[in-house]
Design an enzyme around this catalytic site. Sequence first.
Site, PDB file in Angstrom:
ATOM      1  CD  GLU A  42      -3.597  -7.282   2.665  1.00  0.00           C
ATOM      2  OE1 GLU A  42      -4.640  -6.766   3.102  1.00  0.00           O
ATOM      3  OE2 GLU A  42      -2.504  -6.698   2.659  1.00  0.00           O
ATOM      4  CD  GLU A  71      -3.099  -1.288   1.929  1.00  0.00           C
ATOM      5  OE1 GLU A  71      -2.811  -1.133   3.124  1.00  0.00           O
ATOM      6  OE2 GLU A  71      -4.238  -1.580   1.541  1.00  0.00           O
TER       7      GLU A  71
HETATM    8  C1  GAL Z   1      -5.260  -4.005   3.674  1.00  0.00           C
HETATM    9  C2  GAL Z   1      -3.885  -3.805   4.243  1.00  0.00           C
HETATM   10  C3  GAL Z   1      -3.662  -4.589   5.499  1.00  0.00           C
HETATM   11  C4  GAL Z   1      -4.823  -4.416   6.423  1.00  0.00           C
HETATM   12  C5  GAL Z   1      -6.074  -4.847   5.752  1.00  0.00           C
HETATM   13  C6  GAL Z   1      -7.320  -4.637   6.564  1.00  0.00           C
HETATM   14  O1  GAL Z   1      -5.621  -2.916   2.933  1.00  0.00           O
HETATM   15  O2  GAL Z   1      -2.897  -4.158   3.320  1.00  0.00           O
HETATM   16  O3  GAL Z   1      -2.483  -4.133   6.084  1.00  0.00           O
HETATM   17  O4  GAL Z   1      -4.957  -3.073   6.748  1.00  0.00           O
HETATM   18  O5  GAL Z   1      -6.269  -4.095   4.598  1.00  0.00           O
HETATM   19  O6  GAL Z   1      -7.296  -5.217   7.792  1.00  0.00           O
END
Ligand code: GAL
Length: 933
Positions: free
Chosen positions: A485, A407
Amino acid sequence: MTYYEDFSPGSNRLPPRSWVRSSAPVLSLNGDWKFKLWPYADAPIEDPSDWDILPVPSHWVLHGDGRYGRPIYTNIKYPFPVDPPYVPDENPTGDHFRTFTLPSWDIDRYVLRFDGVESTYKVWLNGSEVGVGKGSRLPTEFDVTDLVVPGENALLVRVHQWSAATYLEDQDQWWLPGIFRDVTLLGRPSKRIDDVWVQAEFSGGSGVIRPEVTGTFPITLSVPDLDVSVTWQSAAEVAPLTVGAVEPWCAESPHLYACTVSSADETVHLRLGFRTVAIEGDQFLVNGRKVMFYGVNRHETHPVLGRVFDADYVRRDLLLMKQHNINAIRTSHYPPDPRVLELCDELGLWVMLECDLETHGFEFDDSIVDNPSEDVRWRDQFLDRMQRTVERDKNHPSIVIWSLGNECATGRNMAAMAQWTHQRDPGRPVHFERDHASAYTDMHSRMYATFAELAVIATTGNASEGNLRPEEAVRQRNRPFVHCEYGHAMGNGPGSLADYQAVYEQYPRLHGGFIWEWRDHGILTKTADGTPFYAYGGDFGEVVHDGNFVMDGMVLPDGTPSPGLAEYAAVIAPIVFGDEPGTLRSRYHYIDTSAVRFTWTRTVDGVEVGTDEIELNPVPPGGSGLFELPPEALDVAVSGETWLTVEAVSGHVVGFRQYKLSAPERVSLAPVGGLGGAVFDPRTGSLLRIGDVEISGPRLELFRAPTDNDIRAGGWLWNERGLDRLEHRIRHVEITDDSVQVSVRVAAATAGRCIEVTYHWFGVADGVALTVDAVPSQGWDCTWPRLGVRFELPTVDQVSWFGTGPLESYSDSSTAARVGRFDSSVDDLNVIYSKPQETGHRPDLRSLDLDGRLRIDTVPDRTGHRPGFSLSRHTPQQIAAAAHPHELSASDRVHLFVDNAQHGLGSAACGPDVLPQYANYPASHTFTLVFKA
Ligand code: GAL
């Protein structure tokens, strides 16, 4: 500009090199240090004699009971004005001091190494300035040969919580300043190994060793198990070695070969894992085979120590992953303690190693400009971080991908990092999720893509983010896709993991992904009256914070695996039994099934009536197999509900499936007269007692304590529509000797929309039956969290049931649930989520026994559907009002919920909402229960 507000990556540092185990002497400088905290950065250096004592490694905010400040949690936002490279004048600054006696080593140079200090620090030895270190989760070495003195040496480290570097470390986690990794004095011998990188490749059954060594020659490399021993007289002689047949390294069979690299005065110990990583077209391959990532994002978090490494704790954590079929880690969002990677090599986990870099807060507010990824002033620091990442960890076979960070905006500094990495290590692909156009990285990556987006990604390749030009879309289309993620595991959830897995397996270009995230980051603390609890954002009085968004792991802060983890383990199980009994396929990448034990078990009404081993020829990795089941495994001659369970175990369950062989006979609901011992309130028609068991109800319930996913999916609408405060107006009560009929209109204040409910009680053989008939009016415009009835009992301690279990499950999270007989205490039925919320639902109940005193049977509807149950010491309204588990006061009542439907879980805390097929839309419901006291 001060050193803590400039753009430089540090000063006076030695070039980065591998973190290795070496025979050269070391002196650990961990232990008790003197400590003084200043509220600003430019305090005078004082005499340390009356300072406090603080352990190193540690985060000072986790010591001193608040005297040294408190942790702060923010996700995206910086906890101070965005004014790079400047930071607030209020800048907690910790002076750390200790002495040490110079060891009498036979060496040439003294090096001081800091493995991790948050965020920027300056070091003095014996009053002379040594240098400045930055990059919190990266090592820094200083040559202190000219500053050490015989006898006692005085070491002072001034650590600033905030610095220009903080702008590059905006990861979603607690801000925890301090010297939180090891401090070591290293003796560097005169004929030493300066740096070493031994790449071990695997090709067609053979190993190739590609060494790179700097130091004082002659240097010898040996791998005893391969009879390799080669001595080079000079750097010019160092060349690749072909070593013949080797056992390759893979996450499933992490074979390591001990290797030493020795100069005259130093031996470095390495462990080689032979594997070759390659991208061919849109396929990510290791040793020639596609890798599917069954991964998790792993932060460094410990409820007491914060980000300080604890070997036993980490080993237990990684073993817990392996026991849940997880095969990969993304080290979100920084390199972990180097010993974590040694464990990954040893236990077998594919690693995406991420650099310590995130600038997310620059996106927080449109008024913020100067994106650091594009700003040339930051270039050196970006590049420096990547170089230190790669150089430190390059020897680990478990690392198969380098990730530039998380990010940050895309930009030329990111491209420079990628370019350097490609040139330095062509053997590992480079990942960066924000490179949407795949301009300089090797993999296409997204986070929290919806199912529709994944289908687009897998086919046309032009996913919503990026607005790609045609040539960019083509480039992206030709990359392997990884979901870096997904499945936001905050609170009760995530839902739809099985749907994700199905999509990953449908499209060859998809390579699975990494759940967000492994563990809740709760910090163990106490209330004013001494009650211990796990804190999240806001619990330390932070001015800005992001609440419980830091509690989004599959493991609770106390280490308890959540039902979400059990679900993930079932969804990604290596052995997948087919729709037809006797068929299976393997998801293993490299190993066959010879180490797996297969069994069948047949149950009738939940009771085991037969079980045996299954003989099976080893199924090759990625292959399919057939096996014979004996007639007694499939026998349905006995009356009752018959299930066949097949299971694969290799240390832990690596696959199971249940097949329903026969349905139960229909229960007779013929009224037999009387009310089966039930006693009712003559005014309201409410149940008061059955036999001598006190039980009141039923009461229609639509509300559940919103899960974290519900809250971010629009769960507020449930409150706005008043589902949490329904009023029940009795329209009609009719009580006879043989039946009770009660009609109730259920609606919330201010609302016209309602539900008309009829409760009909009548005596049946051995008990009393209740049919609930609920019909919604027109005008409903929100989903219902649940549709069920609630009863209240004075106390219940133990329950046993025939239904689904052992853990809670929901419509979009039910792969781990089995049909069977289970028992539990009432308290163990429910999960202590870090923020209290809905928990404990077990659908498809056949029969429930409360303390051996009351039994409740359900009746299947025409489709075979049955209600589920949960038991709680608190109402959903009480649970919803509590911010932490300890806020739910002790209760001597137990609430029984029988839900004909519950809404799914989804992943909307970050990601898609409940899919329509799992949603609980307003609808008419009829269901019947039979009570026996
Ligand atoms: C993503 C980020 C993570 C965490 C997650 C939400 O955007 O990369 O670090 O913030 O969202 O829990």
